[in-house]
Design a protein around this motif. Structure first.
Motif, PDB file in Angstrom:
ATOM      1  N   SER A  16       0.620  -1.236   0.142  1.00  0.00           N
ATOM      2  CA  SER A  16      -0.080  -0.013   0.389  1.00  0.00           C
ATOM      3  C   SER A  16       1.094   1.302   0.175  1.00  0.00           C
ATOM      4  CB  SER A  16      -0.937  -0.159   0.580  1.00  0.00           C
ATOM      5  OG  SER A  16      -1.224   1.206   1.963  1.00  0.00           O
ATOM      6  N   ALA A  17       2.039   1.585   1.055  1.00  0.00           N
ATOM      7  CA  ALA A  17       2.224   2.155   0.945  1.00  0.00           C
ATOM      8  C   ALA A  17       3.636   2.365  -0.078  1.00  0.00           C
ATOM      9  CB  ALA A  17       3.392   2.109   2.504  1.00  0.00           C
ATOM     10  N   ALA A  18       3.990   1.755  -0.785  1.00  0.00           N
ATOM     11  CA  ALA A  18       4.844   1.544  -2.117  1.00  0.00           C
ATOM     12  C   ALA A  18       4.326   2.619  -3.645  1.00  0.00           C
ATOM     13  CB  ALA A  18       4.976   0.195  -2.374  1.00  0.00           C
ATOM     14  N   CYS A  19       2.397   1.927  -3.394  1.00  0.00           N
ATOM     15  CA  CYS A  19       1.438   2.767  -3.862  1.00  0.00           C
ATOM     16  C   CYS A  19       1.093   3.864  -4.118  1.00  0.00           C
ATOM     17  CB  CYS A  19       0.377   2.198  -4.086  1.00  0.00           C
ATOM     18  SG  CYS A  19       0.119  -0.190  -5.045  1.00  0.00           S
ATOM     19  N   TYR A  20       0.823   4.344  -2.393  1.00  0.00           N
ATOM     20  CA  TYR A  20       0.998   5.802  -3.038  1.00  0.00           C
ATOM     21  C   TYR A  20       2.184   6.850  -3.128  1.00  0.00           C
ATOM     22  CZ  TYR A  20      -3.467   5.178  -0.459  1.00  0.00           C
ATOM     23  OH  TYR A  20      -5.262   4.388  -0.525  1.00  0.00           O
ATOM     24  N   LEU A  21       3.619   6.158  -2.573  1.00  0.00           N
ATOM     25  CA  LEU A  21       4.606   7.211  -3.005  1.00  0.00           C
ATOM     26  C   LEU A  21       4.863   7.399  -4.342  1.00  0.00           C
ATOM     27  CD1 LEU A  21       6.730   5.564   0.513  1.00  0.00           C
ATOM     28  CD2 LEU A  21       6.206   7.758  -0.100  1.00  0.00           C
ATOM     29  N   ALA A  22       4.820   5.872  -4.850  1.00  0.00           N
ATOM     30  CA  ALA A  22       5.223   5.471  -6.006  1.00  0.00           C
ATOM     31  C   ALA A  22       4.083   7.052  -6.636  1.00  0.00           C
ATOM     32  CB  ALA A  22       5.075   4.827  -6.946  1.00  0.00           C
ATOM     33  N   ASN A  23       3.148   7.087  -6.656  1.00  0.00           N
ATOM     34  CA  ASN A  23       2.364   7.797  -7.203  1.00  0.00           C
ATOM     35  C   ASN A  23       1.834   8.914  -6.725  1.00  0.00           C
ATOM     36  OD1 ASN A  23      -0.589   7.913  -8.747  1.00  0.00           O
ATOM     37  ND2 ASN A  23      -1.605   8.628  -6.703  1.00  0.00           N
TER      38      ASN A  23
END
Ligand SMILES: Cc1cc2nc3c(=O)[nH]c(=O)nc-3n(C[C@H](O)[C@H](O)[C@H](O)COP(=O)(O)OP(=O)(O)OC[C@H]3O[C@@H](n4cnc5c(N)ncnc54)[C@H](O)[C@@H]3O)c2cc1C
Length: 485
Positions: A16-23
């Protein structure tokens, strides 16, 4: 140049964190010690059978929808969901309770057990729904940085619900022990006894009866695969077989992580591995919490799990089947008060092949069996087998026929595996319990107080255990990093 983040672990919270950070434009690398992503939610595939190794209940579909909506996606872009009917069945010593997929069906069942109880149930669930709206829409998406986050006009008038317990709340309206057990079951997901869980958490009852139980076709791992795909679409690089052995700190800043003998550097380090384990990767002066601190905390249970392939269909069982045919209080005492192997444990079994043909070969049934136990108990092959036998004896009684000769294989997973596979503190399965003194700002923080650019996510930090909270935890940690950058 974009800022970079290295993430330790690939469970729900890390993905989840990875998705938000990449976004948000970060360059993101995930380092996972195991050979596949998913952490406690990994999949076991064997001889045509498919098992979710950890979570099997898909609750709070709204939180998954919110997660995907943040990336302008829908859950259905990544996996197919079915609402289960019945949601689950509870086996008592002398009767069963079947929870259907609507309040009407559930009310009929309550009235069958205790005539007239459906009126009380509707009131109870209406209150639970109001709590759900407050908890999910106003509180749970806050990062736990200050006690003030918990104070809203809505919580201020409900303060008594934080100091009363679910046990009292349920007993105020219901007298029938089977209905009480049914209504106390959902808070077990929070990792503590109903007598230790604030009444406000009755919002879990709304999650249960109001929102229903869902099944992603192919199992919960399909959600992990969906999130992995989304992360990769957003540019996240995932490295499996990459255990982080050290977090190197210079002048109060995480400078590198050591992986497969190499030093990897990034502007920020975020760990979704168990909090206690992550702190052991730091030099002791940079750890925020002592061994004494962790030892005093109320941990959610560990579990003894079996993944069983049957060469026959099991009539009478449902996708989710709970065996509450022994004394709950005695079992709970053996988990929380005087930790030991329970004499007559309650157990849970899941047969996903009941509703999803992809989970087992034709004519067969995939069975997951789970006994909650205290963390840190002795764990030997002999103990596992003894408990399997005890469980099977009771299981066969409810099934009405012997089934042990129909077992093609069984695999077990217990405390030692939680430690070796996930670096879990004392072999906990579900992280740290959500009791009042371990809520929000009173949980281990998302941001290190000692290492400037080190952050944490996952079931041991804010907001707590479970898949939906892990999705939220990843979002909260990512937001703090974005804010700091
Ligand atoms: C048996 C079981 C049943 C459950 N049932 C349900 C359910 O039905 N519904 C529900 O909502 N929740 C359920 N849960 C809880 C839910 O699965 C968890 O809360 C959630 O999956 C935790 O996700 P996480 O990202 O916090 O941690 P994890 O999934 O534990 O992820 C942490 C990751 O970090 C990795 N890691 C650890 N150390 C290192 C290191 N040094 N270097 C690199 N990587 C490392 C681990 O291998 C792991 O992949 C269940 C849990 C278990 C165990």
């Amino acid at each position: 140049m974009s800022k970079s983040v290295q993430i330790i672990g690939s469970g729900f919270a890390s993905l989840s964190a990875a998705c938000y950070l990449a976004n948000a434009g970060f360059s993101v690398d995930i380092y996972e010690k195991n050979g596949s992503v998913g952490g406690r939610a990994r999949r076991l595939s064997k001889e045509g059978f498919t098992f979710d190794m950890g979570p099997s209940w898909y609750w709070m579909p709204d939180i998954f929808e919110k997660f995907f909506a943040d990336f302008r996606k829908l859950p259905s872009d990544y996996y197919h969901l079915d609402k289960l009917d019945p949601a689950y069945k509870i086996f008592f010593a002398d009767d069963t309770i079947t929870i259907g997929d609507s309040m009407e069906k559930i009310c009929t069942e309550f009235d069958r057990i205790e005539p007239g109880s459906s009126g009380l149930l509707r009131k109870f669930i209406a209150k639970a729904q109001r709590n759900y709206d407050i908890a999910i829409n106003k509180i749970v998406y806050r990062p736990g940085l200050s006690p003030l986050e918990l104070i809203t006009p809505e919580t201020a008038v409900r303060v008594n619900q934080f100091f009363s317990t679910i046990k009292k709340e349920v007993r105020r309206s219901f007298k029938n022990p089977k209905l009480i057990a049914t209504l106390e079951f959902p808070v077990l997901f929070l990792g503590a006894k109903p007598s230790n869980t604030p009444a406000f958490y009755s919002f879990m009852n709304y999650a249960d009866f109001g929102l229903g139980t869902w099944h992603p076709k192919g199992g919960m791992y399909e959600v992990i695969l969906g999130m992995k795909r989304l992360a990769e679409e957003l540019g996240v690089r995932i490295h499996c077989n990459s255990a982080v052995k050290e977090i190197g700190v210079t002048d109060g800043k995480a400078e590198y992580i050591k992986v497969n003998g190499e030093r990897k550097t990034a502007d920020y380090t975020l760990s979704g591995a168990d909090y206690h384990h992550t702190e052991t990767l730091l030099e002791s002066s940079y750890r925020q919490y002592s061994e004494g601190y962790w030892d005093k905390k109320t941990f959610a249970p560990s579990t003894l799990l079996f993944y069983v392939g049957f060469n026959t269909r099991l009539t009478g069982m449902e996708h989710h089947s709970l065996f509450f045919d022994t004394d709950f209080e005695a079992h709970a005492r053996a988990i929380y008060d005087e930790p030991k192997w329970p004499d007559k444990p309650l157990f849970y079994a899941s047969f996903p092949s009941k509703t999803d043909n992809s989970m087992a070969p034709e004519g067969c049934e995939a069975g997951l069996f789970l006994i909650p136990i205290a963390p840190d108990l002795e764990d030997t092959p002999e103990l596992r087998e003894a408990y399997f036998q005890r469980m099977m004896t009771r299981f066969e009684k409810h099934l009405g026929s012997p089934v042990q000769n129909n077992i093609i294989f069984k695999e077990s997973f217990c405390i030692k595996d939680f430690v070796s596979e996930y670096n879990s503190y004392k072999g906990n399965a579900y992280g740290m319990a959500n009791i009042l003194t371990q809520t929000a700002f009173m949980r281990p923080g998302l941001r290190s107080k000692k290492v400037k650019n080190l952050y944490f996510t996952g079931q041991l930090t804010v907001p707590g255990p479970g898949v939906p909270p892990s999705l939220i935890s990843g979002k909260l940690a990512a937001e703090l990093i974005v804010k700091a950058s």
